[in-house]
Design a protein around this motif. Structure first.
Motif, PDB file in Angstrom:
ATOM      1  N   ILE A 555       0.918  -1.126   0.084  1.00 44.35           N
ATOM      2  CA  ILE A 555       0.007  -0.107   0.244  1.00 44.35           C
ATOM      3  C   ILE A 555       0.910   1.165   0.152  1.00 44.35           C
ATOM      4  O   ILE A 555       0.407   2.381  -0.490  1.00 44.35           O
ATOM      5  CB  ILE A 555      -0.854   0.039   1.200  1.00 44.35           C
ATOM      6  CG1 ILE A 555      -2.052  -1.109   1.131  1.00 44.35           C
ATOM      7  CG2 ILE A 555      -1.526   1.318   1.492  1.00 44.35           C
ATOM      8  CD1 ILE A 555      -3.137  -1.254   2.363  1.00 44.35           C
ATOM      9  N   GLY A 556       2.254   1.120   0.637  1.00 41.76           N
ATOM     10  CA  GLY A 556       2.843   2.352   0.730  1.00 41.76           C
ATOM     11  C   GLY A 556       3.613   2.598  -0.476  1.00 41.76           C
ATOM     12  O   GLY A 556       4.285   3.682  -0.629  1.00 41.76           O
ATOM     13  N   LEU A 557       3.634   1.696  -1.704  1.00 41.44           N
ATOM     14  CA  LEU A 557       4.270   1.951  -2.867  1.00 41.44           C
ATOM     15  C   LEU A 557       3.200   2.369  -4.000  1.00 41.44           C
ATOM     16  O   LEU A 557       3.630   2.599  -4.928  1.00 41.44           O
ATOM     17  CB  LEU A 557       4.753   0.622  -3.360  1.00 41.44           C
ATOM     18  CG  LEU A 557       5.691  -0.008  -2.269  1.00 41.44           C
ATOM     19  CD1 LEU A 557       6.267  -1.465  -2.841  1.00 41.44           C
ATOM     20  CD2 LEU A 557       6.868   0.901  -2.212  1.00 41.44           C
ATOM     21  N   LEU A 558       1.957   2.711  -3.634  1.00 44.94           N
ATOM     22  CA  LEU A 558       1.052   3.116  -4.571  1.00 44.94           C
ATOM     23  C   LEU A 558       1.354   4.541  -4.936  1.00 44.94           C
ATOM     24  O   LEU A 558       1.473   5.329  -3.884  1.00 44.94           O
ATOM     25  CB  LEU A 558      -0.619   3.153  -3.810  1.00 44.94           C
ATOM     26  CG  LEU A 558      -0.896   1.616  -3.640  1.00 44.94           C
ATOM     27  CD1 LEU A 558      -2.310   1.801  -3.010  1.00 44.94           C
ATOM     28  CD2 LEU A 558      -1.157   0.872  -4.791  1.00 44.94           C
ATOM     29  N   PRO A 559       1.944   4.798  -6.131  1.00 43.10           N
ATOM     30  CA  PRO A 559       2.240   6.022  -6.565  1.00 43.10           C
ATOM     31  C   PRO A 559       1.385   7.504  -6.182  1.00 43.10           C
ATOM     32  O   PRO A 559       2.044   8.523  -6.003  1.00 43.10           O
ATOM     33  CB  PRO A 559       2.539   5.880  -7.890  1.00 43.10           C
ATOM     34  CG  PRO A 559       1.545   4.841  -8.431  1.00 43.10           C
ATOM     35  CD  PRO A 559       1.327   3.970  -7.216  1.00 43.10           C
ATOM     36  N   VAL A 560       0.069   7.500  -6.307  1.00 42.45           N
ATOM     37  CA  VAL A 560      -0.434   8.675  -6.287  1.00 42.45           C
ATOM     38  C   VAL A 560      -1.688   8.609  -5.262  1.00 42.45           C
ATOM     39  O   VAL A 560      -2.359   9.484  -5.157  1.00 42.45           O
ATOM     40  CB  VAL A 560      -1.142   8.984  -7.617  1.00 42.45           C
ATOM     41  CG1 VAL A 560      -0.214   9.297  -8.585  1.00 42.45           C
ATOM     42  CG2 VAL A 560      -2.225   7.683  -7.885  1.00 42.45           C
ATOM     43  N   LEU A 561      -1.355   7.818  -4.363  1.00 39.37           N
ATOM     44  CA  LEU A 561      -2.579   7.780  -3.049  1.00 39.37           C
ATOM     45  C   LEU A 561      -2.259   9.040  -2.210  1.00 39.37           C
ATOM     46  O   LEU A 561      -1.190   9.334  -1.616  1.00 39.37           O
ATOM     47  CB  LEU A 561      -2.275   6.440  -2.259  1.00 39.37           C
ATOM     48  CG  LEU A 561      -3.513   6.071  -1.088  1.00 39.37           C
ATOM     49  CD1 LEU A 561      -4.529   5.582  -1.983  1.00 39.37           C
ATOM     50  CD2 LEU A 561      -3.023   5.104  -0.456  1.00 39.37           C
TER      51      LEU A 561
END
Length: 1013
Positions: A555-561
């Protein structure tokens, strides 16, 4: 009576022989003269091309033995002589030369959609036969000459979309042969002559979209125009009423008086105009009821939206058998929908939203009409939906949201394959959703929220469905594993339903998903760990469920969250350090069973309430309202070793990078000389490409951004300056920068407006591109407001100069006019997508100009949202719906401009790092908390005499940043409000409660009365 004397016989014999040689001689002279005309006209055309510096669009203008110049596409000949020149969209940058009138038989000249500047071309006075003149969509300035009546043969005069100013001269009214007169969309700031309405031959008259014209009433004699078919004066400061004598205009087919402060009732005599097919009286203050005596049986379009109309919808509408479109939205109409309207055989488009209509929708609505659109949202309608709304098989859009409708949904909706948008939210519907509706092949948006609907989600959905809103219903069951087939889904909101089971792994495979809201359900189990395709996800809310297990690190790697809410679950274990890499503006992990230290990057006051009620969590600082971690020294030691390694690697990388930069710089200097630069001009230039290339020095750099450096270059001995943006691709194809360059050239190369930055030319070679703009002496609004660098060192303006309120208001009005022009007067409409204070540039007089069109896009149709490949823009200025859906229309620019208005009035930055929320949210909370507006304003306005005016503009900014796009004003309305005198720019009545959002200023408040429930 004496007889006439006879001539001698030899005289009769002599005369014929004497005249024959003379006649032969004269005929030969005439033949020679006629044969010379084509040659003279050819030379005039070649000279014309040369005077315009041989634009590439006229490369085919060359002499040829095989064909005549009469075959050139821009040229029309009659009897071998040039009669028409159609020189449209040719990128002409130079003035019209006097020798164009060497074309003695020229009757039509059309130079529309070019870049011609200067004053009105009086050289055309010598074109003695000119009857048709079109100068529209250029950059002509100054007054229309007072002796324009010297062009006595003119029948068509079109001057639309220029910068003509001052009064419209009375001499135009002396052009007695005029049939078509279009003077719309300029900078006229005086009056128009009433004598125009004495031009008895006029068939078309348009003065539209000239908001700076002096206020005036419709003159008494305007109805004397018996031949007038088309009459358009929207947004021209008309006041007073529409006279009953309008029925005297027997030929009238289209009447457009919208966007004016007109008052009174719509005269019933309008409906007696037998030829009238279109009636537009939108966005005026016309009040009263709709006339009952509707007898214009040929009327096919009625547009009376955005008024103060009251009373009932007349039953007499049933007589309009040709009526195809009926738009009465945004009024105060009451009573029921007449049954007879639903039986009109040609009716296809019905818009009744935002009134106070009550009663039921007639049961046979749609049965006898080819309905394509039915909008009746934000009323008080009751009862069930008619069973046969889609009987004609053509219904495209259905919107009955925000009513009191009830009952089950008609099964026929499931068989309506043409449906694209269905909005049934905020009613009292019950029962199951017809199975076919989920699968309707053209369906793109299905809004079912806030009803009593039940049933389970289907295994399959329409392949085109991008948006499902079903929150606050009674849906139950599990999320199907076939959810992976919902490939085009962008928004999925199932908050507060009765969904159960786990979050299936297949849900993480949706590549277009931007918003996933599943809070307040009965979901359990652990979250999927392998998040494959959530590259576009910006908002994830799974709060108030029973989800357990660890937080997936990916989840921490989602680029535009930007929004993450996992609160009120049973999550356990450590918070993955990757979560600290997120650039979120809303984070909530409270009320779980998490343990251990929170990631160091999240130890920030912005997140001090994000971790509450996790008893085993700790932080290194006490301000986080968490226990202080005991192993701080161990962490510090470990961190120290890690830091040494990182610094060593970083140092090596810096050395390598410096070497690469030196190589790149040496190559850059050769770029322009290793390939031949190509210059494309969009304006008249007083410099060459060598003047630009020689100025590309570090000494001249005044800024830089993601696309490259910006230079300030003096281009000639007179001291004229330009700004140059350099875009380099390092020898590789950079698709993003290439798209921005193309967008900038495509848009700015073709539009011209006083409040849009002027693109002078572009220069390109193999590895670099240059965009050359007019130089703006006072830099950007951002630098003035936020005191970063204040101004560029070359501006010559004192760094301690304060931006007083009158200048700020001037800037707001100018920028608003620029955006209004893009949205309303460009075809197709243009949305900027990156409106912000740093993209509003200021000239020496603090006139504002919109700049940086690299992210701008053209819309297919006004008001329609276009899908973008990705979210683009600047944090703090992004409209929430754009960030969540990647679909954009004009309203995202309105939101961003609202943030600029808040910057102008508060002095704060759009995304202040010292605040817990962006400026728009902060301003909304300020109002919702009931605090005085004066407390929010810039400290420089303390004791300012304009405090009421400043407060009004602040409230306009609040209204522009409404989370609901439909509740925001248009840029047209924003300009109207900003141009109001301060004593007429009424403030809205803003209540302290957070919902509904604050209402609009009085001028535009009524259009949203019911849309914010």
């Amino acid at each position: 009576m004496p007889r006439p004397t006879s001539s001698p016989p030899h005289v009769h014999f002599f005369f014929p022989f004497f005249y024959i040689p003379c006649l032969v001689f004269l005929c030969s002279l005439s033949h020679v003269a006629e044969s010379q005309i084509p040659d003279q006209e050819l030379q005039a055309l070649l000279q014309l091309r040369q005077s315009w510096h041989s634009p590439s669009s006229l490369d085919h203008w060359v002499p040829s033995n095989s064909s005549s110049h009469c075959t050139w596409p821009e040229v029309t000949c009659q009897d071998g002589s040039i009669s028409e020149l159609n020189l449209v969209y040719l990128n002409i940058n130079y003035s019209i030369p006097p020798f164009i009138c060497h074309l003695k038989n020229l009757t039509k000249l059309d130079v529309s959609n070019n870049n011609i500047s200067g004053e009105f071309p009086t050289v055309l006075y010598d074109c003695s036969k000119l009857a048709y003149l079109d100068l529209s969509q250029n950059s002509f300035q100054g007054p229309i000459p007072s002796d324009i009546d010297r062009m006595a043969d003119l029948q068509v005069l079109i001057l639309t979309a220029n910068s003509f100013s001052f009064d419209i001269p009375a001499s135009i009214a002396r052009l007695q042969r005029l049939r078509i007169l279009h003077l719309n969309q300029s900078e006229y700031n005086g009056t128009y002559p009433e004598e125009i309405f004495g031009l008895s031959n006029l068939e078309e008259l348009s003065l539209a979209y000239n908001p700076q014209l002096a206020p005036s009433q419709l003159p008494r004699n305007f109805t004397a125009l018996k031949k007038l078919r088309f009459f358009s004066m929207p947004q021209t400061n008309l006041f007073g009423g529409i006279p009953e004598t309008v029925s005297d205009m027997e030929a009238l087919e289209c009447l457009n008086l919208g966007a004016n402060p007109l008052t009174g009732k719509i005269p019933g005599s309008i409906f007696a105009l037998r030829n009238l097919s279109q009636l537009y009286v939108y966005e005026t203050n016309v009040s009263g009821s709709i006339p009952q005596a509707v007898s214009a049986t040929k009327l096919s379009v009625i547009h009376l939206s955005f008024n103060n109309l009251t009373g009932n919808i007349p039953e007499d509408f049933r007589k309009l058998e040709n009526l195809s479109s009926l738009s009465l939205q945004y009024n105060q109409l009451s009573g029921g929908i007449p049954k007879g309207i639903g039986r009109l055989p040609a009716l296809s488009d019905v818009r009744l939203s935002n009134n106070i209509l009550s009663g039921t929708i007639p049961p046979d609505f749609g049965k006898l009409s080819p309905l394509t659109r039915f909008e009746a949202s934000c009323n008080k309608l009751t009862g069930a939906l008619p069973e046969q709304l889609c009987h004609g098989g053509m219904l495209f859009e259905l919107d009955v949201s925000y009513n009191n409708l009830s009952g089950e949904l008609p099964e026929s909706l499931g068989n309506c394959s043409t449906l694209s948008v269905v909005k049934l939210n905020n009613n009292g519907f019950t029962g199951n959703v017809p199975g076919g509706l989920w699968m309707s092949r053209n369906l793109t948006a299905l809004c079912l929220s806030v009803n009593g609907l039940s049933g389970e989600l289907p295994e399959e959905l329409s392949p085109n469905l991008t948006r499902i809103e079903m929150h606050n219903n009674k849906f139950s069951g599990k999320l199907p594993t076939t959810v992976s087939s919902w490939r085009n889904l962008v928004v999925f909101d199932a908050t507060n339903t009765l969904l159960s089971g786990t979050v299936p792994t297949e849900l993480t495979e949706l590549p277009s998903l931007t918003t996933l809201l599943l809070s307040q359900n009965d979901l359990s189990g652990i979250l999927p760990t392998d998040i494959v395709s959530w590259k576009s996800l910006t908002a994830l809310n799974l709060s108030h469920n029973k989800i357990s297990g660890p937080i997936p690190s990916k989840i921490g790697l989602l680029p535009v969250l930007t929004q993450l809410d996992l609160s009120d679950n049973q999550l356990s274990g450590l918070i993955p350090p990757e979560i600290g890499q997120l650039n979120v503006n809303r984070l909530n992990l409270s009320c779980n069973r998490l343990s251990g230290p929170i990631p160091a990057k999240l130890e920030h006051t912005a997140y001090d309430t994000s971790f509450l009620n996790n008893s085993d969590l700790c932080a290194s600082n006490s301000f986080m309202k968490l226990n202080v971690c005991n192993s701080h020294s161990h962490r510090s030691s470990k961190t120290g070793h890690t830091l040494i390694v990182i610094l060593t690697i970083a140092a090596a990388m810096v050395i390598v990078l410096l070497v690469l930069l030196m190589i790149r710089a040496s190559r850059k200097n050769k770029d322009w000389y290793d390939s031949t630069p190509k210059l494309t001009s969009f304006q008249r230039l007083n410099f060459t490409e060598s003047n630009i290339l020689s100025g590309l020095k570090e000494l001249n750099v005044i800024g830089s951004g993601g696309s490259g450096k910006v230079y300030h270059i003096i281009v000639n001995p007179s001291g004229d300056a330009v700004a140059v943006k350099r875009i380099s691709n390092n020898g590789k194809s950079d698709e993003k920068l290439e798209k921005q360059f193309v967008a900038e050239v495509e848009i700015l190369g073709n539009i011209k407006h006083l409040h849009i930055i002027k693109l002078l030319c572009c220069i390109s070679c193999e590895n670099s591109k240059l965009l050359v703009y007019e130089y703006m002496e006072n830099s950007s609004l951002d630098l003035w407001l936020h005191k970063k660098k204040r101004l560029s060192p070359v501006s010559g303006v004192a760094n301690n100069m304060i931006l007083e309120w009158p200048k700020r208001l001037q800037i707001a009005i100018g920028a608003a006019k620029g955006l209004y022009y893009m949205h309303n007067n460009c075809s197709p409409p243009i949305i900027h997508r990156d409106v912000k204070s740093s993209n509003i540039l200021l000239d020496s007089e603090f006139n504002a100009k919109i700049a940086d069109f690299g992210l701008a896009r053209m819309l297919d149709k006004p008001g329609e949202a276009a899908s973008m490949s990705a979210v683009a823009g600047t944090l703090g200025y992004l409209a929430p719906e754009y960030a969540h859906t990647t679909r954009a229309n004009e309203k995202i620019d309105v939101y961003s401009f609202g943030v600029v208005l808040l910057e102008l009035t508060t002095g704060r930055e759009a995304n202040d790092a010292n605040e817990d929320m962006c400026l728009a949210d902060w301003a909304w909370h300020h109002m919702q908390d009931g605090k005085p507006i004066s407390d929010a304003l810039d400290e420089e306005f303390k004791d300012n005499s304009n405090i009421d005016e400043i407060s009004n503009v602040f409230e306009l900014g609040i209204f522009c940043t409404n989370p609901l796009p439909s509740a925001r004003p248009t840029m047209k309305e924003v300009v109207q409000v900003l141009l109001k005198p301060s004593n007429q720019r009424h403030r809205p009545d803003v209540g302290p409660s957070p919902q509904p959002p604050p209402p609009a200023p009085v001028e535009i408040q009524r259009r949203n009365t019911n849309s914010l429930h």
